[in-house]
Motif scaffolding. Structure first.
Motif, PDB file in Angstrom:
ATOM      1  N   ALA A  49      38.370  59.575  29.664  1.00 58.28           N
ATOM      2  CA  ALA A  49      39.810  59.737  29.454  1.00 58.28           C
ATOM      3  C   ALA A  49      40.570  58.720  30.308  1.00 58.28           C
ATOM      4  O   ALA A  49      40.262  58.524  31.483  1.00 58.28           O
ATOM      5  CB  ALA A  49      40.233  61.149  29.794  1.00 58.28           C
ATOM      6  N   ALA A  50      41.539  58.093  29.700  1.00 55.76           N
ATOM      7  CA  ALA A  50      42.403  57.145  30.412  1.00 55.76           C
ATOM      8  C   ALA A  50      43.835  57.639  30.273  1.00 55.76           C
ATOM      9  O   ALA A  50      44.421  57.560  29.194  1.00 55.76           O
ATOM     10  CB  ALA A  50      42.254  55.745  29.827  1.00 55.76           C
ATOM     11  N   ASP A  51      44.380  58.155  31.365  1.00 52.52           N
ATOM     12  CA  ASP A  51      45.749  58.654  31.308  1.00 52.52           C
ATOM     13  C   ASP A  51      46.732  57.718  31.993  1.00 52.52           C
ATOM     14  O   ASP A  51      47.918  58.015  32.099  1.00 52.52           O
ATOM     15  CB  ASP A  51      45.838  60.052  31.917  1.00 52.52           C
ATOM     16  N   GLY A  52      46.247  56.574  32.462  1.00 53.30           N
ATOM     17  CA  GLY A  52      47.129  55.618  33.103  1.00 53.30           C
ATOM     18  C   GLY A  52      46.335  54.508  33.745  1.00 53.30           C
ATOM     19  O   GLY A  52      45.097  54.506  33.723  1.00 53.30           O
ATOM     20  N   PRO A  53      46.990  53.533  34.340  1.00 53.46           N
ATOM     21  CA  PRO A  53      46.315  52.366  34.917  1.00 53.46           C
ATOM     22  C   PRO A  53      45.242  52.716  35.940  1.00 53.46           C
ATOM     23  O   PRO A  53      44.189  52.080  35.979  1.00 53.46           O
ATOM     24  CB  PRO A  53      47.464  51.584  35.557  1.00 53.46           C
ATOM     25  N   GLN A  54      45.482  53.743  36.774  1.00 53.52           N
ATOM     26  CA  GLN A  54      44.504  54.059  37.815  1.00 53.52           C
ATOM     27  C   GLN A  54      43.172  54.495  37.234  1.00 53.52           C
ATOM     28  O   GLN A  54      42.107  54.214  37.791  1.00 53.52           O
ATOM     29  CB  GLN A  54      45.050  55.141  38.742  1.00 53.52           C
ATOM     30  N   SER A  55      43.220  55.166  36.102  1.00 52.12           N
ATOM     31  CA  SER A  55      41.979  55.638  35.485  1.00 52.12           C
ATOM     32  C   SER A  55      41.144  54.502  34.908  1.00 52.12           C
ATOM     33  O   SER A  55      39.995  54.706  34.519  1.00 52.12           O
ATOM     34  CB  SER A  55      42.284  56.662  34.391  1.00 52.12           C
ATOM     35  N   LEU A  56      41.716  53.304  34.845  1.00 50.77           N
ATOM     36  CA  LEU A  56      40.971  52.146  34.348  1.00 50.77           C
ATOM     37  C   LEU A  56      40.241  51.379  35.445  1.00 50.77           C
ATOM     38  O   LEU A  56      39.424  50.498  35.145  1.00 50.77           O
ATOM     39  CB  LEU A  56      41.926  51.166  33.626  1.00 50.77           C
ATOM     40  N   GLU A  57      40.533  51.687  36.694  1.00 46.15           N
ATOM     41  CA  GLU A  57      39.990  50.865  37.779  1.00 46.15           C
ATOM     42  C   GLU A  57      38.465  50.804  37.761  1.00 46.15           C
ATOM     43  O   GLU A  57      37.871  49.725  37.795  1.00 46.15           O
ATOM     44  CB  GLU A  57      40.474  51.407  39.129  1.00 46.15           C
ATOM     45  N   GLN A  58      37.811  51.959  37.697  1.00 50.77           N
ATOM     46  CA  GLN A  58      36.352  51.970  37.725  1.00 50.77           C
ATOM     47  C   GLN A  58      35.747  51.378  36.449  1.00 50.77           C
ATOM     48  O   GLN A  58      34.830  50.544  36.541  1.00 50.77           O
ATOM     49  CB  GLN A  58      35.836  53.392  37.952  1.00 50.77           C
ATOM     50  N   PRO A  59      36.215  51.751  35.247  1.00 47.78           N
ATOM     51  CA  PRO A  59      35.659  51.130  34.038  1.00 47.78           C
ATOM     52  C   PRO A  59      35.840  49.609  34.019  1.00 47.78           C
ATOM     53  O   PRO A  59      34.941  48.885  33.587  1.00 47.78           O
ATOM     54  CB  PRO A  59      36.450  51.797  32.905  1.00 47.78           C
ATOM     55  N   LEU A  60      36.996  49.115  34.475  1.00 47.80           N
ATOM     56  CA  LEU A  60      37.223  47.668  34.494  1.00 47.80           C
ATOM     57  C   LEU A  60      36.267  46.975  35.455  1.00 47.80           C
ATOM     58  O   LEU A  60      35.787  45.868  35.182  1.00 47.80           O
ATOM     59  CB  LEU A  60      38.670  47.368  34.890  1.00 47.80           C
ATOM     60  N   GLU A  61      35.977  47.614  36.557  1.00 44.14           N
ATOM     61  CA  GLU A  61      35.076  47.005  37.540  1.00 44.14           C
ATOM     62  C   GLU A  61      33.675  46.837  36.964  1.00 44.14           C
ATOM     63  O   GLU A  61      33.000  45.830  37.221  1.00 44.14           O
ATOM     64  CB  GLU A  61      35.033  47.879  38.797  1.00 44.14           C
ATOM     65  N   LYS A  62      33.231  47.800  36.178  1.00 42.36           N
ATOM     66  CA  LYS A  62      31.875  47.758  35.624  1.00 42.36           C
ATOM     67  C   LYS A  62      31.759  46.868  34.393  1.00 42.36           C
ATOM     68  O   LYS A  62      30.676  46.349  34.095  1.00 42.36           O
ATOM     69  CB  LYS A  62      31.420  49.177  35.258  1.00 42.36           C
ATOM     70  N   ALA A  63      32.833  46.696  33.655  1.00 47.76           N
ATOM     71  CA  ALA A  63      32.783  45.968  32.383  1.00 47.76           C
ATOM     72  C   ALA A  63      32.664  44.466  32.599  1.00 47.76           C
ATOM     73  O   ALA A  63      33.189  43.907  33.568  1.00 47.76           O
ATOM     74  CB  ALA A  63      34.026  46.282  31.559  1.00 47.76           C
ATOM     75  N   SER A  64      31.973  43.802  31.670  1.00 44.91           N
ATOM     76  CA  SER A  64      31.923  42.340  31.681  1.00 44.91           C
ATOM     77  C   SER A  64      32.837  41.741  30.624  1.00 44.91           C
ATOM     78  O   SER A  64      33.254  40.591  30.735  1.00 44.91           O
ATOM     79  CB  SER A  64      30.485  41.855  31.451  1.00 44.91           C
ATOM     80  N   VAL A  65      33.170  42.527  29.582  1.00 39.17           N
ATOM     81  CA  VAL A  65      34.034  42.072  28.487  1.00 39.17           C
ATOM     82  C   VAL A  65      34.923  43.233  28.061  1.00 39.17           C
ATOM     83  O   VAL A  65      34.467  44.383  28.014  1.00 39.17           O
ATOM     84  CB  VAL A  65      33.204  41.579  27.283  1.00 39.17           C
ATOM     85  N   LEU A  66      36.171  42.925  27.714  1.00 41.65           N
ATOM     86  CA  LEU A  66      37.113  43.936  27.243  1.00 41.65           C
ATOM     87  C   LEU A  66      37.430  43.719  25.767  1.00 41.65           C
ATOM     88  O   LEU A  66      37.550  42.579  25.305  1.00 41.65           O
ATOM     89  CB  LEU A  66      38.407  43.872  28.050  1.00 41.65           C
ATOM     90  N   ALA A  67      37.583  44.830  25.052  1.00 40.95           N
ATOM     91  CA  ALA A  67      38.071  44.813  23.672  1.00 40.95           C
ATOM     92  C   ALA A  67      39.330  45.665  23.656  1.00 40.95           C
ATOM     93  O   ALA A  67      39.254  46.901  23.769  1.00 40.95           O
ATOM     94  CB  ALA A  67      37.030  45.364  22.705  1.00 40.95           C
ATOM     95  N   VAL A  68      40.484  45.034  23.541  1.00 38.44           N
ATOM     96  CA  VAL A  68      41.756  45.713  23.774  1.00 38.44           C
ATOM     97  C   VAL A  68      42.612  45.686  22.509  1.00 38.44           C
ATOM     98  O   VAL A  68      42.858  44.610  21.957  1.00 38.44           O
ATOM     99  CB  VAL A  68      42.533  45.047  24.932  1.00 38.44           C
TER     100      VAL A  68
END
Length: 492
Positions: free
Chosen positions: A294-313
């Motif tokens: 669940a992503a309810d705001g920018p803070q909830s993205l911190e850990q997933p963004l750190e682990k990801a190598s590529v984003l699909a937005v």
């Protein structure tokens, strides 16, 4: 960079004229000889495609395209096939007049009357690659007559009325069943309106080889079939990228699911999803290999963004406060990224130039918003539009549509010759985003190559999925065929 070949290199009309001159010099022939070779190649193509045809009517224009037509008609007569010429406009160039005279001296019948009766095959030799304005009244009437005749049509070099540069039609345009083009491919024959007018395309080299294009940088390159190389036996999931798909606002969870699933199907090692909490259960049920949170705001993205190598937005992201906050956070992360759908719409509102590897995948409407112009302006010259977006945002661009075009900021262009009308259905863009993101995770050092491979794989998978019929093709039908294409077992 691989040296382009005649089979893959695409050129503008102006470049094609220069290549013709180079071919004559290298081959040691004059213009009449090259025209005779062109006419012979077109006639042989006609005989291969319609071997039972006996009566041929050739419609000739005033220039060198018309000259090819006169000489084709002469060749047909020499082979014992009754042929006649309709001179829609009298010959106006030296080459056309000479070819006209040769046909008449050979016993040929030339008439200005638009009579197509008795023909088995029609040959369109009205207008060549130099078209710069809508056909005049006489030409327009002839084109209408060809299209209304209900007969097989062979176009010489290019269907009359089709732009060799843009693939657009200026008013009327011949609908050919087959087209024989000469020496080098014209870029406009692979995008926009061309698909409905060119028919089966054949390139006749007329004896030329790759030397004739040595001094010409191709305007674009035609994509060739590719498959990913076989993986080393010693492999692990960490070698093949970790894609984070961000999207799926209220009611649009299916979009981010399709995107993430496509990334898996093209070989991404890991795929995570940042989405609305309401989508989590459905995502787990539909695709247990995914890792949604669940992503309810920018803070909830911190850990997933750190682990990801590529984003699909973008798939299902929306343009509300939730979507905008996630979009901004994702862009500020500076990760390699594929941006689509509402991700592009927000980019149009809040433009920026990218420094990390980024791929934008707009359809013509989104492309218009990115450039601040009308969709019609985009479609009027898709090559120029794709290049302009790539330059403005410093990103690789996939301009979707018939004959999708991939553009790099450094000016490189590739055109996709695959795809079908069945792919005009909801969700196909979400699948493409996932495909390209999954491949970018495996080739992040070259976003242009990843975009070209992803575009071609997506289109070829669509063609493979449509073997049972185009109508009713669903985006998720591609999830099975993607694997066949990437593993080189689709027989493309």
């Amino acid at each position: 960079m691989t040296t382009p070949t005649l089979a893959a290199a695409l050129f503008t009309a102006a470049q094609s004229h220069a290549i013709d001159a180079q071919a004559m010099q290298i081959l040691g022939v004059d213009s009449p000889t090259l025209m005779a070779r062109a006419a012979d190649a077109a006639f042989r193509a006609l005989r291969r495609r319609w071997p039972e045809a006996r009566r041929i009517v050739v419609l000739c224009g005033p220039g060198n395209n018309g000259a090819d037509g006169y000489l084709l008609a002469l060749r047909a007569r020499e082979e014992g096939l009754p042929s006649r010429v309709v001179a829609v406009v009298p010959p106006a160039t030296e080459g056309a007049r000479a070819a006209h005279d040769r046909f008449v001296k050979g016993g040929g019948d030339v008439s200005a009357r638009l009579d197509l009766g008795g023909a088995d095959v029609l040959v369109d030799a009205l207008l060549g690659t130099g078209l710069s304005r809508p056909p005049g009244d006489a030409m327009a009437e002839a084109i209408d007559a060809i299209n209304a005749a209900g007969l097989p049509v062979l176009a010489v070099d290019i269907p009359s009325g089709l732009s060799a540069d843009t693939g657009t039609t200026a008013g009327r345009c011949v609908r050919a069943d087959a087209t024989v083009t000469f020496i080098a491919h014209k870029r406009g024959m692979f995008t926009q309106d061309a698909a409905d007018h060119v028919g089966v395309l054949e390139l006749a080299s007329l004896g030329a080889d790759d030397r004739v294009i040595a001094d010409q940088r191709p305007s674009a390159i035609l994509m060739q079939p590719q498959a990913l190389p076989r993986r080393p036996r010693q492999s692990n999931k960490g070698q093949y990228g970790h894609v984070l798909a961000i999207g799926g606002d209220h009611g649009t969870g299916g979009a981010v699911l399709m995107c993430a699933s496509a990334a898996l199907r093209v070989g991404a090692g890991l795929v995570s999803v940042a989405t609305r909490a309401e989508n989590i259960v459905a995502l787990h049920a539909a695709r247990p290999e995914l890792m949604p949170r669940a992503a309810d705001g920018p803070q909830s993205l911190e850990q997933p963004l750190e682990k990801a190598s590529v984003l699909a937005v973008g798939p299902g992201l929306g343009q509300g406060s939730w979507g905008h906050a996630l979009w901004l956070t994702a862009l500020d992360a500076g990760k390699p990224m594929v941006l689509d759908a509402d991700g592009l719409n927000m980019l149009a509102k809040y433009p920026r130039r990218f420094t990390a590897p980024t791929i934008l995948t707009p359809h013509p409407g989104e492309a218009g918003r990115l450039l601040g112009c009308d969709t019609r302006d985009i479609q009027a010259d898709r090559f120029a539009a794709a290049a302009a977006i790539a330059g403005k945002y410093q990103a690789v661009v996939v301009l979707k549509g018939t004959g999708s075009i991939v553009a790099a900021p450094d000016g490189r262009l590739q055109v996709c010759p695959w795809g079908n009308p069945g792919m005009a259905s909801g969700g196909m863009g979400d699948i493409l985003t996932g495909v390209i993101a999954g491949l970018l995770g495996q080739h992040a050092e070259d976003p242009f190559a990843a975009a070209c491979l992803g575009t071609s794989v997506h289109a070829r998978a669509g063609d493979l999925a449509a073997t049972g019929g185009e109508i009713g093709l669903a985006a998720t039908d591609l999830l099975d065929t993607l694997r066949a294409v990437l593993n080189g077992v689709d027989h493309a």
